[in-house]
Scaffold this motif. Sequence first.
Motif, PDB file in Angstrom:
ATOM      1  N   VAL A   1     -16.028 -29.555  20.626  1.00 40.32           N
ATOM      2  CA  VAL A   1     -16.526 -28.234  20.298  1.00 40.32           C
ATOM      3  C   VAL A   1     -16.533 -27.433  21.613  1.00 40.32           C
ATOM      4  CG1 VAL A   1     -18.756 -27.142  19.953  1.00 40.32           C
ATOM      5  CG2 VAL A   1     -18.464 -29.576  18.887  1.00 40.32           C
ATOM      6  N   LYS A   2     -15.957 -26.249  21.505  1.00 45.74           N
ATOM      7  CA  LYS A   2     -16.240 -25.642  22.748  1.00 45.74           C
ATOM      8  C   LYS A   2     -17.156 -24.432  22.689  1.00 45.74           C
ATOM      9  CE  LYS A   2     -13.109 -21.924  22.972  1.00 45.74           C
ATOM     10  NZ  LYS A   2     -11.601 -21.286  23.266  1.00 45.74           N
ATOM     11  N   LEU A   3     -17.999 -24.197  23.552  1.00 53.06           N
ATOM     12  CA  LEU A   3     -19.272 -23.479  23.571  1.00 53.06           C
ATOM     13  C   LEU A   3     -18.943 -22.099  24.342  1.00 53.06           C
ATOM     14  CD1 LEU A   3     -21.977 -25.867  24.147  1.00 53.06           C
ATOM     15  CD2 LEU A   3     -21.511 -24.988  21.853  1.00 53.06           C
ATOM     16  N   THR A   4     -19.406 -20.993  23.931  1.00 51.99           N
ATOM     17  CA  THR A   4     -19.028 -19.684  24.696  1.00 51.99           C
ATOM     18  C   THR A   4     -20.153 -18.728  24.921  1.00 51.99           C
ATOM     19  OG1 THR A   4     -16.478 -19.761  23.911  1.00 51.99           O
ATOM     20  CG2 THR A   4     -17.587 -17.632  24.811  1.00 51.99           C
ATOM     21  N   TYR A   5     -20.926 -18.610  25.948  1.00 54.61           N
ATOM     22  CA  TYR A   5     -22.148 -17.807  26.047  1.00 54.61           C
ATOM     23  C   TYR A   5     -21.807 -16.336  26.559  1.00 54.61           C
ATOM     24  CZ  TYR A   5     -26.521 -16.214  27.968  1.00 54.61           C
ATOM     25  OH  TYR A   5     -27.638 -15.730  28.191  1.00 54.61           O
ATOM     26  N   VAL A   6     -21.937 -15.582  25.731  1.00 49.45           N
ATOM     27  CA  VAL A   6     -21.647 -13.846  26.133  1.00 49.45           C
ATOM     28  C   VAL A   6     -23.018 -13.353  26.947  1.00 49.45           C
ATOM     29  CG1 VAL A   6     -20.957 -11.818  25.344  1.00 49.45           C
ATOM     30  CG2 VAL A   6     -20.046 -14.102  24.172  1.00 49.45           C
ATOM     31  N   ARG A   7     -22.850 -13.446  28.115  1.00 47.69           N
ATOM     32  CA  ARG A   7     -24.079 -13.137  28.851  1.00 47.69           C
ATOM     33  C   ARG A   7     -24.827 -11.657  28.395  1.00 47.69           C
ATOM     34  NH1 ARG A   7     -22.293 -14.597  34.869  1.00 47.69           N
ATOM     35  NH2 ARG A   7     -21.883 -16.766  34.467  1.00 47.69           N
ATOM     36  N   HIS A   8     -24.119 -10.784  28.358  1.00 52.39           N
ATOM     37  CA  HIS A   8     -24.699  -9.436  28.200  1.00 52.39           C
ATOM     38  C   HIS A   8     -25.069  -9.375  26.724  1.00 52.39           C
ATOM     39  CE1 HIS A   8     -20.675  -8.695  26.775  1.00 52.39           C
ATOM     40  NE2 HIS A   8     -21.240  -7.531  25.981  1.00 52.39           N
ATOM     41  N   GLN A   9     -24.734 -10.221  25.993  1.00 58.58           N
ATOM     42  CA  GLN A   9     -25.359 -10.205  24.512  1.00 58.58           C
ATOM     43  C   GLN A   9     -26.499 -11.297  24.276  1.00 58.58           C
ATOM     44  OE1 GLN A   9     -21.912 -10.483  21.864  1.00 58.58           O
ATOM     45  NE2 GLN A   9     -21.334  -8.505  22.344  1.00 58.58           N
TER      46      GLN A   9
ATOM     47  N   ALA B   1     -20.281 -21.692  18.926  1.00 63.83           N
ATOM     48  CA  ALA B   1     -19.676 -22.865  18.920  1.00 63.83           C
ATOM     49  C   ALA B   1     -18.261 -22.723  18.047  1.00 63.83           C
ATOM     50  CB  ALA B   1     -20.568 -23.831  18.238  1.00 63.83           C
ATOM     51  N   GLU B   2     -17.314 -23.317  18.710  1.00 65.74           N
ATOM     52  CA  GLU B   2     -15.930 -23.295  18.061  1.00 65.74           C
ATOM     53  C   GLU B   2     -15.306 -24.685  17.878  1.00 65.74           C
ATOM     54  OE1 GLU B   2     -11.435 -22.141  18.950  1.00 65.74           O
ATOM     55  OE2 GLU B   2     -12.855 -21.207  20.033  1.00 65.74           O
ATOM     56  N   CYS B   3     -14.937 -25.012  16.508  1.00 63.80           N
ATOM     57  CA  CYS B   3     -14.654 -26.293  16.315  1.00 63.80           C
ATOM     58  C   CYS B   3     -13.166 -26.471  16.876  1.00 63.80           C
ATOM     59  CB  CYS B   3     -14.799 -26.885  14.859  1.00 63.80           C
ATOM     60  SG  CYS B   3     -13.994 -28.151  14.365  1.00 63.80           S
TER      61      CYS B   3
ATOM     62  N   ALA C   1     -14.062 -30.678  10.170  1.00 66.31           N
ATOM     63  CA  ALA C   1     -15.088 -29.532  10.481  1.00 66.31           C
ATOM     64  C   ALA C   1     -16.178 -30.290  11.192  1.00 66.31           C
ATOM     65  CB  ALA C   1     -15.402 -28.955   9.289  1.00 66.31           C
ATOM     66  N   ILE C   2     -16.847 -29.411  11.688  1.00 63.58           N
ATOM     67  CA  ILE C   2     -18.261 -29.849  12.252  1.00 63.58           C
ATOM     68  C   ILE C   2     -19.561 -29.349  11.420  1.00 63.58           C
ATOM     69  CG2 ILE C   2     -17.258 -30.269  14.800  1.00 63.58           C
ATOM     70  CD1 ILE C   2     -18.730 -27.660  15.585  1.00 63.58           C
ATOM     71  N   PHE C   3     -20.750 -30.017  11.746  1.00 65.53           N
ATOM     72  CA  PHE C   3     -22.029 -29.459  11.063  1.00 65.53           C
ATOM     73  C   PHE C   3     -22.885 -29.234  12.025  1.00 65.53           C
ATOM     74  CE2 PHE C   3     -19.142 -31.883   8.150  1.00 65.53           C
ATOM     75  CZ  PHE C   3     -19.255 -30.989   6.977  1.00 65.53           C
ATOM     76  N   VAL C   4     -23.596 -28.141  11.977  1.00 66.68           N
ATOM     77  CA  VAL C   4     -24.636 -27.718  12.838  1.00 66.68           C
ATOM     78  C   VAL C   4     -25.898 -27.224  11.975  1.00 66.68           C
ATOM     79  CG1 VAL C   4     -23.032 -26.987  14.865  1.00 66.68           C
ATOM     80  CG2 VAL C   4     -23.799 -25.075  13.246  1.00 66.68           C
ATOM     81  N   GLN C   5     -27.082 -27.540  12.949  1.00 67.43           N
ATOM     82  CA  GLN C   5     -28.234 -27.037  12.075  1.00 67.43           C
ATOM     83  C   GLN C   5     -28.921 -26.125  13.232  1.00 67.43           C
ATOM     84  OE1 GLN C   5     -31.356 -29.727  11.146  1.00 67.43           O
ATOM     85  NE2 GLN C   5     -32.300 -28.347   9.728  1.00 67.43           N
ATOM     86  N   SER C   6     -28.912 -24.961  13.143  1.00 64.81           N
ATOM     87  CA  SER C   6     -29.628 -23.991  14.208  1.00 64.81           C
ATOM     88  C   SER C   6     -30.662 -23.033  13.411  1.00 64.81           C
ATOM     89  CB  SER C   6     -28.586 -23.338  15.089  1.00 64.81           C
ATOM     90  OG  SER C   6     -29.088 -22.190  15.562  1.00 64.81           O
TER      91      SER C   6
ATOM     92  N   CYS D   1     -12.499 -22.571  13.973  1.00 61.10           N
ATOM     93  CA  CYS D   1     -13.371 -21.333  13.540  1.00 61.10           C
ATOM     94  C   CYS D   1     -14.448 -21.464  14.347  1.00 61.10           C
ATOM     95  CB  CYS D   1     -13.982 -21.677  11.785  1.00 61.10           C
ATOM     96  SG  CYS D   1     -12.857 -21.146  10.796  1.00 61.10           S
ATOM     97  N   SER D   2     -15.198 -20.508  14.624  1.00 58.60           N
ATOM     98  CA  SER D   2     -16.386 -20.407  15.294  1.00 58.60           C
ATOM     99  C   SER D   2     -17.628 -19.702  14.838  1.00 58.60           C
ATOM    100  CB  SER D   2     -16.376 -19.736  16.568  1.00 58.60           C
ATOM    101  OG  SER D   2     -15.872 -18.343  16.506  1.00 58.60           O
ATOM    102  N   LEU D   3     -18.788 -20.218  15.248  1.00 55.69           N
ATOM    103  CA  LEU D   3     -19.974 -19.609  14.695  1.00 55.69           C
ATOM    104  C   LEU D   3     -20.992 -19.004  15.643  1.00 55.69           C
ATOM    105  CD1 LEU D   3     -21.587 -19.102  11.979  1.00 55.69           C
ATOM    106  CD2 LEU D   3     -22.654 -21.447  12.330  1.00 55.69           C
TER     107      LEU D   3
END
Length: 121
Positions: A56-64, A69-71, A76-81, A102-104
Motif C-alpha cells: 500500500v502506498k500512502l500519499t498525504y497532500v498537506r495543503h488539502q 491509499a493506493e493498492c 485488492a485491499i480492503f479498508v474501513q475508514s 487504484c487509490s482512494l
Amino acid sequence: MNAVTSSPIFIDGYTDPTNNPQKISLGLFSNVNRNPPIENTRRLIGKGGAKFLTRVKLTYVRHQGTLFAECESDSAIFVQSRNCNFIHGFHPTTVVKIANKCSLKIFDEQCFRTLKAMQNV
C-alpha cells in the motif's frame, strides 16, 4: 502539488513482530472480542496461517489535509475508514475495496473536523 508519498508499506496477517518500519503485521493487533487465552495462542503461533502480503502506498497532500491509499498489490485491499465512508455517503462501518493500481481518499481533515463536531453535539 505539495504532497508527501511514502514508500510502499507491506501489510501481512502474521503475528510475528518485525523491526522493519515499512511492514505492519495485522495479526499483532488486539481484538476486543478475543479473550486472553486466544490472544496468547495467536502470539505463540507466530507466522501462522494468514499468508498474504499487501503493498500500500500512502500519499498525504498537506495543503488539502487529505490522505490517499493506493493498492500496489496484485490483489485488492480492503479498508474501513469512518472518514472515507462519511465522504462517500456510506454507512460508517462499511468496508471499501481498493482494486490493484487504484487509490482512494481515506482521510480528509475537514471531514474529520465535521465528524468531531457532530460527536460533540
